[in-house]
Design an enzyme around this catalytic site. Structure first.
Site, PDB file in Angstrom:
ATOM      1  N   LYS A   3      -2.020   3.414  -4.043  1.00 25.39           N
ATOM      2  CA  LYS A   3      -3.346   3.466  -4.695  1.00 25.39           C
ATOM      3  C   LYS A   3      -3.755   2.075  -5.196  1.00 25.39           C
ATOM      4  O   LYS A   3      -4.862   1.617  -4.948  1.00 25.39           O
ATOM      5  CB  LYS A   3      -3.342   4.455  -5.880  1.00 25.39           C
ATOM      6  CG  LYS A   3      -3.065   5.894  -5.467  1.00 25.39           C
ATOM      7  CD  LYS A   3      -3.138   6.846  -6.642  1.00 25.39           C
ATOM      8  CE  LYS A   3      -2.095   6.587  -7.711  1.00 25.39           C
ATOM      9  NZ  LYS A   3      -0.697   6.746  -7.273  1.00 25.39           N
ATOM     10  N   ARG A  60      -5.358  12.545 -14.265  1.00 27.93           N
ATOM     11  CA  ARG A  60      -4.036  12.897 -13.759  1.00 27.93           C
ATOM     12  C   ARG A  60      -3.687  14.354 -14.063  1.00 27.93           C
ATOM     13  O   ARG A  60      -2.580  14.782 -13.783  1.00 27.93           O
ATOM     14  CB  ARG A  60      -3.006  11.991 -14.405  1.00 27.93           C
ATOM     15  CG  ARG A  60      -2.160  11.209 -13.380  1.00 27.93           C
ATOM     16  CD  ARG A  60      -1.244  10.318 -14.167  1.00 27.93           C
ATOM     17  NE  ARG A  60      -0.236   9.664 -13.412  1.00 27.93           N
ATOM     18  CZ  ARG A  60      -0.310   8.396 -12.984  1.00 27.93           C
ATOM     19  NH1 ARG A  60      -1.383   7.685 -13.193  1.00 27.93           N
ATOM     20  NH2 ARG A  60       0.711   7.853 -12.354  1.00 27.93           N
ATOM     21  N   ARG A  94       9.234  -1.858  -4.710  1.00 28.45           N
ATOM     22  CA  ARG A  94       8.036  -2.423  -5.358  1.00 28.45           C
ATOM     23  C   ARG A  94       8.419  -3.492  -6.389  1.00 28.45           C
ATOM     24  O   ARG A  94       9.329  -3.314  -7.185  1.00 28.45           O
ATOM     25  CB  ARG A  94       7.251  -1.313  -6.060  1.00 28.45           C
ATOM     26  CG  ARG A  94       6.133  -1.873  -6.948  1.00 28.45           C
ATOM     27  CD  ARG A  94       5.063  -0.877  -7.226  1.00 28.45           C
ATOM     28  NE  ARG A  94       5.528   0.288  -7.948  1.00 28.45           N
ATOM     29  CZ  ARG A  94       4.754   1.366  -8.182  1.00 28.45           C
ATOM     30  NH1 ARG A  94       3.503   1.399  -7.733  1.00 28.45           N
ATOM     31  NH2 ARG A  94       5.237   2.395  -8.841  1.00 28.45           N
ATOM     32  N   ARG A 111       9.454  -2.442 -12.202  1.00 24.74           N
ATOM     33  CA  ARG A 111       9.048  -1.628 -13.354  1.00 24.74           C
ATOM     34  C   ARG A 111      10.202  -0.750 -13.836  1.00 24.74           C
ATOM     35  O   ARG A 111      10.939  -0.205 -13.010  1.00 24.74           O
ATOM     36  CB  ARG A 111       7.869  -0.727 -12.950  1.00 24.74           C
ATOM     37  CG  ARG A 111       6.551  -1.457 -12.932  1.00 24.74           C
ATOM     38  CD  ARG A 111       5.429  -0.672 -12.276  1.00 24.74           C
ATOM     39  NE  ARG A 111       5.339   0.738 -12.627  1.00 24.74           N
ATOM     40  CZ  ARG A 111       4.371   1.544 -12.197  1.00 24.74           C
ATOM     41  NH1 ARG A 111       3.404   1.066 -11.412  1.00 24.74           N
ATOM     42  NH2 ARG A 111       4.338   2.814 -12.540  1.00 24.74           N
ATOM     43  N   ARG A 132       8.627  11.618 -11.794  1.00 22.08           N
ATOM     44  CA  ARG A 132       7.188  11.351 -11.675  1.00 22.08           C
ATOM     45  C   ARG A 132       6.592  12.138 -10.505  1.00 22.08           C
ATOM     46  O   ARG A 132       5.445  12.589 -10.567  1.00 22.08           O
ATOM     47  CB  ARG A 132       6.937   9.842 -11.508  1.00 22.08           C
ATOM     48  CG  ARG A 132       7.156   9.092 -12.829  1.00 22.08           C
ATOM     49  CD  ARG A 132       7.359   7.605 -12.625  1.00 22.08           C
ATOM     50  NE  ARG A 132       6.237   6.950 -12.008  1.00 22.08           N
ATOM     51  CZ  ARG A 132       6.339   5.806 -11.314  1.00 22.08           C
ATOM     52  NH1 ARG A 132       7.499   5.214 -11.160  1.00 22.08           N
ATOM     53  NH2 ARG A 132       5.266   5.275 -10.800  1.00 22.08           N
TER      54      ARG A 132
END
Ligand code: ADP
Ligand code: AMP
Length: 219
Positions: free
Chosen positions: A13, A88, A127, A161, A172
């Protein structure tokens, strides 16, 4: 245009939003980035948000909605925006509708990025994001920076992260399927949803997204 991007964590996203926002000349508003900026400034909101984020849970609606509303009311967002990571859950979607309704506005499209869970786990494991600006996003194999550990755009240090640890990612994903996915049906009820596959190269996905948004805009 007023667009909402939906998709599991790691779908791409943020990566797509950077291109789409530029192309459409609208600001990219990521509630995750706003929370991370609060965490690095060590604000009270940042401290509160971090405890939920590190556990892979959603930050409570009340503070999230207030923060998103405040950002959407900034002058650069008055003509449109690309929301990433908000809403969300259905309560946040209802709050957004209410917010827009009072201004006589509405959403133009909800772009749903589809990616299987196993691909998401691979994307998130690699990531790396920039300390200076968490919208500068890399991947150790799919989008490696020119110099290892450094951001191509600003030279900032790249880091992983805390909430990208595999256990947290699984949590998640569960939160996404149970709490966030229902907003797709909510928006289908308003005939706003365009679904595309987010598999393939970044620019192929951007191409698909632009074509889908154009079709939605023509309708
Ligand atoms: P989200 O904002 O949905 O959580 P990101 O945009 O941060 O996802 O992307 C997650 C990771 O996947 C990043 O490391 C990014 O570089 C990588 N990525 C994004 N799009 C693709 C793609 N089409 N193919 C491979 N990797 C991708
Ligand atoms: P993201 O950067 O979109 O992956 O978001 C990182 C984390 O921030 C999420 O796992 C949540 O803990 C929190 N977060 C971001 N956006 C929201 C939202 N709209 N509602 C609740 N929590 C959010």
């Amino acid at each position: 245009m007023r667009i909402v991007l939906v998709g599991p964590p790691g779908a791409g996203k943020g990566t797509q939003a950077a291109f789409l926002a530029k192309n459409l000349s609208i600001p990219h508003i990521s509630t995750g980035d706003l929370f991370r900026a609060n965490i690095s400034r060590q604000t009270e909101l940042g401290k509160l948000a971090k405890s939920y984020m590190d556990a892979g849970n959603l930050v409570p609606d009340e503070v999230t909605i207030a923060m998103a509303k405040d950002r959407m009311e900034q002058p650069d967002a008055l003509g449109g925006f690309l929301l990433d990571g908000f809403p969300r859950n259905v309560s946040q979607a209802e709050a957004l509708d209410e917010m827009l309704k009072t201004e006589g506005l509405k959403l133009d499209a909800v772009l749903d990025l589809e990616v299987p869970d196993e691909e998401v786990v691979k994307r998130i494991a690699g990531r790396r994001i920039c300390r200076n600006d968490s919208s500068h996003v890399y991947h150790v194999s799919y989008k490696a920076p020119a110099q290892e550990g450094l951001c191509d755009e600003c030279g900032g240090e790249l880091y992983q992260r805390d909430d990208d640890a595999e256990d947290t990612v699984r949590k998640r994903l569960e939160v996404y399927h149970t709490q966030t996915e229902p907003i797709i049906d909510y928006y289908k009820g308003q005939d706003l949803v365009v679904t595309i596959s987010a598999l393939g190269k970044v620019d192929e996905v951007t191409q698909r997204a632009m074509e889908a948004l154009k079709r939605e805009g023509d309708e």
